[in-house]
Design an enzyme around this catalytic site. Structure first.
Site, mmCIF file in Angstrom:
data_model
loop_
_atom_site.group_PDB
_atom_site.id
_atom_site.type_symbol
_atom_site.label_atom_id
_atom_site.label_comp_id
_atom_site.label_asym_id
_atom_site.label_seq_id
_atom_site.Cartn_x
_atom_site.Cartn_y
_atom_site.Cartn_z
ATOM 1 C CE LYS A 83 126.696 53.665 8.722
ATOM 2 N NZ LYS A 83 125.055 53.068 9.138
ATOM 3 C CE1 TYR A 116 127.416 56.968 7.823
ATOM 4 C CE2 TYR A 116 129.408 56.716 6.811
ATOM 5 C CZ TYR A 116 127.912 56.514 7.010
ATOM 6 O OH TYR A 116 127.482 55.491 5.911
HETATM 7 N N1 LIG Z 1 125.056 55.405 0.002
HETATM 8 C C1 LIG Z 1 126.185 54.776 0.343
HETATM 9 O O1 LIG Z 1 127.134 54.778 -0.337
HETATM 10 C C2 LIG Z 1 126.286 54.142 1.842
HETATM 11 C C3 LIG Z 1 127.454 53.268 1.928
HETATM 12 C C4 LIG Z 1 127.692 52.589 3.235
HETATM 13 C C5 LIG Z 1 126.626 52.672 4.074
HETATM 14 N N2 LIG Z 1 125.529 53.214 3.850
HETATM 15 C C6 LIG Z 1 124.531 53.284 5.034
HETATM 16 O O2 LIG Z 1 123.260 52.723 4.462
HETATM 17 C C7 LIG Z 1 122.173 53.282 5.291
HETATM 18 C C8 LIG Z 1 121.205 54.096 4.297
HETATM 19 O O3 LIG Z 1 121.908 55.258 3.669
HETATM 20 P P1 LIG Z 1 121.434 55.845 2.314
HETATM 21 O O4 LIG Z 1 122.587 56.259 1.557
HETATM 22 O O5 LIG Z 1 120.356 55.061 1.674
HETATM 23 O O6 LIG Z 1 120.894 57.368 2.642
HETATM 24 P P2 LIG Z 1 119.366 58.053 2.426
HETATM 25 O O7 LIG Z 1 119.560 59.471 3.085
HETATM 26 O O8 LIG Z 1 119.052 57.734 1.086
HETATM 27 O O9 LIG Z 1 118.354 57.296 3.571
HETATM 28 C C9 LIG Z 1 118.470 57.388 4.819
HETATM 29 C C10 LIG Z 1 117.074 57.210 5.302
HETATM 30 O O10 LIG Z 1 116.924 57.292 6.829
HETATM 31 C C11 LIG Z 1 116.140 58.289 7.232
HETATM 32 N N3 LIG Z 1 116.316 58.618 8.632
HETATM 33 C C12 LIG Z 1 117.186 59.472 9.140
HETATM 34 N N4 LIG Z 1 117.323 59.585 10.546
HETATM 35 C C13 LIG Z 1 116.141 59.133 10.812
HETATM 36 C C14 LIG Z 1 115.567 58.560 12.265
HETATM 37 N N5 LIG Z 1 116.175 59.438 13.098
HETATM 38 N N6 LIG Z 1 114.786 57.921 12.038
HETATM 39 C C15 LIG Z 1 114.062 57.122 11.332
HETATM 40 N N7 LIG Z 1 114.850 57.157 9.728
HETATM 41 C C16 LIG Z 1 115.634 58.209 9.637
HETATM 42 C C17 LIG Z 1 116.077 59.345 6.213
HETATM 43 O O11 LIG Z 1 114.633 60.108 6.256
HETATM 44 C C18 LIG Z 1 116.207 58.627 4.959
HETATM 45 O O12 LIG Z 1 115.201 58.168 4.260
HETATM 46 C C19 LIG Z 1 122.725 54.189 6.248
HETATM 47 O O13 LIG Z 1 122.925 53.611 7.353
HETATM 48 C C20 LIG Z 1 124.181 54.561 5.564
HETATM 49 O O14 LIG Z 1 125.079 54.804 6.725
HETATM 50 C C21 LIG Z 1 125.355 54.153 2.705
#
Ligand SMILES: NC(=O)c1ccc[n+]([C@@H]2O[C@H](COP(=O)([O-])OP(=O)(O)OC[C@H]3O[C@@H](n4cnc5c(N)ncnc54)[C@H](O)[C@@H]3O)[C@@H](O)[C@H]2O)c1
Length: 307
Positions: A175, A171
């Site tokens: 990123k 990851y």
């Molecule tokens: N949650 C955090 O604290 C955090 C921190 C930094 C970055 N992020 C980033 O934010 C983004 C969203 O993460 P989140 O925490 O909301 O996670 P989440 O699991 O709630 O949402 C991610 C969504 O992506 C969808 N998904 C997964 N694979 C897919 C694919 N191949 N095609 C289409 N959709 C797909 C999933 O079904 C899900 O609805 C990600 O890129 C994550 O790396 C999250």
């Protein structure tokens, strides 16, 4: 006063849950028609589902416009078709928010090559495929008109990519790669007037809840908008809406941390210390002393020298 994104069409990948759902609701609130893309997988990328329909319904109930899409961001044909669909069904595609993501956390000695490949596929290949598909469209448009286009790509990086995080070599690599994609693509699209930036978001989501001691997930529509909760995953969404707007046409190649109540403009990999050997090759045996005094010097705090 008109809405910030009136008349714009936006694609938000992975907007069925969490951070992406927050972006989709925010973009729709500001007048954009939003394509809610989500494959509906588990946090680690298994299965499929129709969660995108739920978000479309919420947007429509609030008086906005949205359509759902269940494609896999890692699939080349599906991403090309999705961008074609935006043009054929909605007439244009102005904004792409690459947000879809999964995690498969393990210390490297326990991580399989599949865990690595799948995480890279969704985050890096997925962001690249949507970007290429829309960049081709914008370039065509620019050639036809001989001028600039309206184009905004907003990618999603993370603290794990910017600083590292135990158990996330896949990851973290993905990123960090997204920052490289952002900076390079911003150079490529500059001549046609499109911008490419990245945000580093946060908040309690299904994904963050997989980490020990983290809070339960919050879906952005399931809490009152006027109550401030620092763990709300949609707190970075206003930054996405602004970066997507006509007001941000001068901002490209940047990384913005948009988390809780704070906005931070991040810049990395700037030289901290430079030592020259005055036109001569360095000798490895002498470098210990040079590093101790002239390179690292007293600036060791923050350096990870093992441990
Ligand atoms: N949650 C955090 O604290 C955090 C921190 C930094 C970055 N992020 C980033 O934010 C983004 C969203 O993460 P989140 O925490 O909301 O996670 P989440 O699991 O709630 O949402 C991610 C969504 O992506 C969808 N998904 C997964 N694979 C897919 C694919 N191949 N095609 C289409 N959709 C797909 C999933 O079904 C899900 O609805 C990600 O890129 C994550 O790396 C999250």
């Amino acid at each position: 006063m008109g809405k910030l994104l009136e008349g714009k069409v936006a694609l938000v990948t992975g907007s069925g849950h969490g951070i992406g759902r927050g972006h989709a609701l925010e973009l729709a609130k500001h007048g954009a028609t939003v394509i809610i893309n989500d494959l509906g997988t588990s946090i680690s990328g298994e299965g499929t589902g129709k969660v995108a329909d739920e978000v479309v319904q919420i947007i429509q109930d609030r008086g906005g416009e949205a359509i759902s899409d269940f494609s896999d961001v890692g699939d080349e044909e599906q991403m090309d078709l999705l961008v074609e669909r935006a043009y054929s069904q909605l007439g244009r595609l102005d904004i792409v928010v690459n947000n879809a993501g999964i995690v498969r956390d393990r210390a490297i000695w326990n991580m399989s090559a599949d865990d690595f490949d799948l995480v890279m596929r969704v985050h890096v290949r997925g962001s690249w495929l949507t970007s290429r598909a829309v960049a081709r469209k914008w370039r065509e448009e620019s050639k036809e008109t001989g001028g600039k286009v309206y184009g905004r790509i907003i990618n999603t990086t993370s603290g794990a990519g910017l600083l590292g995080h135990f158990g996330q070599t896949n990851y973290g690599a993905a990123k960090a790669a997204i920052v490289g994609l952002t900076q390079t693509l911003s150079l490529e699209l500059a001549s046609i007037g499109a911008t490419v930036n990245a945000i580093s978001p946060g908040g309690s989501t299904r994904m963050s809840a997989t980490m020990p001691g983290r809070a339960a997930p919050i879906e952005p529509d399931q809490r009152p908008e006027d109550e401030f909760d620092p763990k709300d995953p949609s707190l970075g969404s206003p930054v996405v809406a602004w970066l997507a707007s006509p007001e941000a046409g001068h901002v490209s190649g940047q990384v913005i941390k948009a988390l809780g109540e704070n906005i931070q403009w991040l810049q990395g990999w700037t030289p901290k210390a430079t030592v020259s050997n005055s036109g001569k090759r360095w000798e490895a045996e002498k470098l210990g002393g040079i590093f101790a005094t002239d390179v690292f010097g007293t600036r060791t705090p923050g350096l990870r020298l093992g441990g």
